[in-house]
Design a protein around this motif. Structure first.
Motif, PDB file in Angstrom:
ATOM      1  N   TYR A 135      17.933 -23.266   3.904  1.00  0.00           N
ATOM      2  CA  TYR A 135      17.090 -22.696   3.814  1.00  0.00           C
ATOM      3  C   TYR A 135      17.108 -21.489   4.686  1.00  0.00           C
ATOM      4  O   TYR A 135      16.626 -19.447   5.269  1.00  0.00           O
ATOM      5  CB  TYR A 135      15.370 -22.780   3.108  1.00  0.00           C
ATOM      6  CG  TYR A 135      15.972 -23.161   2.107  1.00  0.00           C
ATOM      7  CD1 TYR A 135      15.360 -22.285   1.102  1.00  0.00           C
ATOM      8  CD2 TYR A 135      15.967 -24.376   1.644  1.00  0.00           C
ATOM      9  CE1 TYR A 135      15.249 -22.803  -0.952  1.00  0.00           C
ATOM     10  CE2 TYR A 135      16.413 -24.758   0.801  1.00  0.00           C
ATOM     11  CZ  TYR A 135      15.242 -24.204  -0.611  1.00  0.00           C
ATOM     12  OH  TYR A 135      15.418 -24.654  -1.328  1.00  0.00           O
ATOM     13  N   ASP A 139      12.180 -22.859  -6.463  1.00  0.00           N
ATOM     14  CA  ASP A 139      13.489 -24.390  -6.650  1.00  0.00           C
ATOM     15  C   ASP A 139      12.738 -25.493  -7.466  1.00  0.00           C
ATOM     16  O   ASP A 139      10.987 -26.342  -7.349  1.00  0.00           O
ATOM     17  CB  ASP A 139      13.649 -25.554  -5.064  1.00  0.00           C
ATOM     18  CG  ASP A 139      14.325 -26.503  -5.468  1.00  0.00           C
ATOM     19  OD1 ASP A 139      14.645 -27.063  -6.436  1.00  0.00           O
ATOM     20  OD2 ASP A 139      14.275 -27.423  -4.736  1.00  0.00           O
ATOM     21  N   LEU A 193      10.383 -12.328   0.705  1.00  0.00           N
ATOM     22  CA  LEU A 193      10.728 -13.599   0.600  1.00  0.00           C
ATOM     23  C   LEU A 193      10.593 -14.552  -0.618  1.00  0.00           C
ATOM     24  O   LEU A 193       8.971 -14.678  -1.168  1.00  0.00           O
ATOM     25  CB  LEU A 193      11.089 -14.845   1.718  1.00  0.00           C
ATOM     26  CG  LEU A 193      11.577 -15.374   1.801  1.00  0.00           C
ATOM     27  CD1 LEU A 193      13.185 -15.276   1.649  1.00  0.00           C
ATOM     28  CD2 LEU A 193      11.872 -16.646   3.028  1.00  0.00           C
ATOM     29  N   THR A 237       9.018 -22.287   6.844  1.00  0.00           N
ATOM     30  CA  THR A 237       9.270 -20.775   7.116  1.00  0.00           C
ATOM     31  C   THR A 237       8.553 -20.757   7.655  1.00  0.00           C
ATOM     32  O   THR A 237       7.770 -18.968   8.813  1.00  0.00           O
ATOM     33  CB  THR A 237       8.420 -19.897   5.459  1.00  0.00           C
ATOM     34  OG1 THR A 237       9.901 -20.233   4.008  1.00  0.00           O
ATOM     35  CG2 THR A 237       8.676 -18.686   5.597  1.00  0.00           C
ATOM     36  N   VAL A 279      21.513 -24.305  -1.827  1.00  0.00           N
ATOM     37  CA  VAL A 279      21.195 -23.085  -2.179  1.00  0.00           C
ATOM     38  C   VAL A 279      21.960 -21.033  -1.993  1.00  0.00           C
ATOM     39  O   VAL A 279      22.744 -21.061  -1.477  1.00  0.00           O
ATOM     40  CB  VAL A 279      20.062 -23.073  -0.404  1.00  0.00           C
ATOM     41  CG1 VAL A 279      18.998 -21.232  -0.362  1.00  0.00           C
ATOM     42  CG2 VAL A 279      19.400 -23.974  -0.498  1.00  0.00           C
ATOM     43  N   THR A 301      21.129 -17.648  -1.542  1.00  0.00           N
ATOM     44  CA  THR A 301      20.416 -16.712  -1.390  1.00  0.00           C
ATOM     45  C   THR A 301      21.438 -14.912  -1.509  1.00  0.00           C
ATOM     46  O   THR A 301      21.877 -14.875  -1.867  1.00  0.00           O
ATOM     47  CB  THR A 301      20.571 -16.401   0.265  1.00  0.00           C
ATOM     48  OG1 THR A 301      20.153 -17.505   0.702  1.00  0.00           O
ATOM     49  CG2 THR A 301      19.695 -15.550   0.083  1.00  0.00           C
ATOM     50  N   ASP A 326       6.726 -19.036  -2.740  1.00  0.00           N
ATOM     51  CA  ASP A 326       7.456 -20.171  -2.226  1.00  0.00           C
ATOM     52  C   ASP A 326       7.172 -21.052  -3.896  1.00  0.00           C
ATOM     53  O   ASP A 326       6.114 -22.020  -3.925  1.00  0.00           O
ATOM     54  CB  ASP A 326       6.662 -21.238  -1.595  1.00  0.00           C
ATOM     55  CG  ASP A 326       7.572 -22.663  -1.384  1.00  0.00           C
ATOM     56  OD1 ASP A 326       8.433 -23.173  -1.861  1.00  0.00           O
ATOM     57  OD2 ASP A 326       7.116 -23.476   0.149  1.00  0.00           O
ATOM     58  N   GLU A 359      17.438 -23.179  -5.684  1.00  0.00           N
ATOM     59  CA  GLU A 359      18.416 -23.681  -5.921  1.00  0.00           C
ATOM     60  C   GLU A 359      18.502 -24.017  -7.320  1.00  0.00           C
ATOM     61  O   GLU A 359      17.365 -24.030  -8.314  1.00  0.00           O
ATOM     62  CB  GLU A 359      17.420 -25.520  -5.613  1.00  0.00           C
ATOM     63  CG  GLU A 359      17.616 -25.204  -4.228  1.00  0.00           C
ATOM     64  CD  GLU A 359      17.769 -26.495  -3.859  1.00  0.00           C
ATOM     65  OE1 GLU A 359      17.947 -27.393  -4.256  1.00  0.00           O
ATOM     66  OE2 GLU A 359      16.798 -26.667  -1.965  1.00  0.00           O
ATOM     67  N   LYS A 383      11.363 -18.060  -2.769  1.00  0.00           N
ATOM     68  CA  LYS A 383      11.727 -19.083  -2.775  1.00  0.00           C
ATOM     69  C   LYS A 383      11.292 -19.819  -4.003  1.00  0.00           C
ATOM     70  O   LYS A 383      10.491 -20.227  -4.293  1.00  0.00           O
ATOM     71  CB  LYS A 383      11.356 -19.947  -1.978  1.00  0.00           C
ATOM     72  CG  LYS A 383      12.129 -21.679  -1.653  1.00  0.00           C
ATOM     73  CD  LYS A 383      11.311 -22.857  -2.654  1.00  0.00           C
ATOM     74  CE  LYS A 383      11.730 -24.111  -2.103  1.00  0.00           C
ATOM     75  NZ  LYS A 383      10.539 -24.526  -2.828  1.00  0.00           N
ATOM     76  N   GLN A 432      15.685 -16.851  -2.665  1.00  0.00           N
ATOM     77  CA  GLN A 432      16.226 -17.980  -2.486  1.00  0.00           C
ATOM     78  C   GLN A 432      16.307 -19.182  -3.540  1.00  0.00           C
ATOM     79  O   GLN A 432      14.908 -19.337  -3.463  1.00  0.00           O
ATOM     80  CB  GLN A 432      16.537 -18.570  -1.082  1.00  0.00           C
ATOM     81  CG  GLN A 432      16.429 -17.809   0.092  1.00  0.00           C
ATOM     82  CD  GLN A 432      16.382 -18.576   1.495  1.00  0.00           C
ATOM     83  OE1 GLN A 432      14.890 -18.994   1.965  1.00  0.00           O
ATOM     84  NE2 GLN A 432      16.885 -18.661   2.108  1.00  0.00           N
ATOM     85  N   TYR A 468       9.295 -25.996   2.959  1.00  0.00           N
ATOM     86  CA  TYR A 468      10.057 -25.050   3.017  1.00  0.00           C
ATOM     87  C   TYR A 468       8.801 -24.256   3.369  1.00  0.00           C
ATOM     88  O   TYR A 468       9.305 -23.603   4.730  1.00  0.00           O
ATOM     89  CB  TYR A 468      10.386 -24.986   1.702  1.00  0.00           C
ATOM     90  CG  TYR A 468      10.910 -23.581   1.797  1.00  0.00           C
ATOM     91  CD1 TYR A 468      11.956 -22.939   1.871  1.00  0.00           C
ATOM     92  CD2 TYR A 468       9.700 -22.326   1.107  1.00  0.00           C
ATOM     93  CE1 TYR A 468      12.829 -21.377   1.778  1.00  0.00           C
ATOM     94  CE2 TYR A 468       9.861 -20.725   1.234  1.00  0.00           C
ATOM     95  CZ  TYR A 468      11.300 -20.579   1.778  1.00  0.00           C
ATOM     96  OH  TYR A 468      11.845 -19.113   1.882  1.00  0.00           O
TER      97      TYR A 468
END
Length: 207
Positions: free
Chosen positions: A23, A140, A136, A48, A198, A200, A36, A166, A138, A164, A44
């Motif tokens: 990441y 997942d 940002l 970060t 990952v 991005t 997140d 997955e 993320k 970002q 994560y």
């Protein structure tokens, strides 16, 4: 940092994030606001915080056991808010399933009759935390990205600078198709990077 003894999955996630640095951002950008999704036990988020100590991070995690360890891991830090919930395109109830038995393979299905897990939307997060932009994001969330990017994504997605994700097409076909359709529609112009599992995306419409 707390990991569960004997849990292969926690060690695997630790290796992916801290040793392989999957990441690690491929671009330099001032990160102030982070969301997140699928925070798990918070690795994560800790990564970060190490990279961007001043960032305000919102963590969303539905599983009770993961959430308890997420609280322990995030407690020493300032600027982290936790939401025990799943993420969906709207506020519904979900049922958590985990046929493989690992803490990082828990996935959710909409269940309006007997579901016992609340889901929140990104629009709800943007409104609650008054985010004009998200530096940002993320994602997942074990296949729920199909639903997150299937509808009602335009308002919040246009606020995201770096995303970002997955993708889980091997288990849930259609994840990538829904995601990239939304990205092309909303971002239009973007840079694209892949490292390990990952992907991005950098939104070029936001300076």
């Amino acid at each position: 940092m707390n990991l569960r003894d004997g849990k292969f999955s926690d060690r695997w996630v630790y290796k992916e994030i801290f040793e392989e640095e999957a990441y690690k951002l491929p671009v330099t950008y001032p990160i102030q606001t982070v969301v997140d999704l699928g925070a798990n036990i918070g690795l994560y988020t800790l990564f970060t915080k190490r990279e961007h100590p001043e960032a305000h991070i919102i963590c969303v995690e539905p599983d009770p056991a993961n959430f308890e360890l997420l609280k322990r891991n995030s407690d020493p830090y300032q600027g982290i808010n936790l939401e025990q919930a799943g993420i969906w395109h709207s506020a519904v109830t979900l049922e958590l399933k985990n046929p493989h038995g690992y803490p990082f393979t828990i996935y959710s299905e909409e269940n309006l009759t007997s579901g016992n897990v609340r889901a929140v939307s990104m629009d709800w997060i943007v409104t609650k935390y008054q985010f004009k932009r998200i530096d940002l994001l993320k994602v997942d969330i074990e296949g729920a990205e199909r639903m997150l990017f299937s509808k009602d994504y335009q308002n919040w997605l246009k606020r995201v600078k770096i995303l970002q994700i997955e993708l889980h097409d091997r288990r849930f076909p259609g994840c990538g198709q829904a995601f990239f359709k939304a990205i092309v529609e909303v971002f239009g112009v973007f840079n694209y990077y892949v490292r390990g599992n990952v992907t991005t995306i950098v939104n070029k419409r936001i300076p």
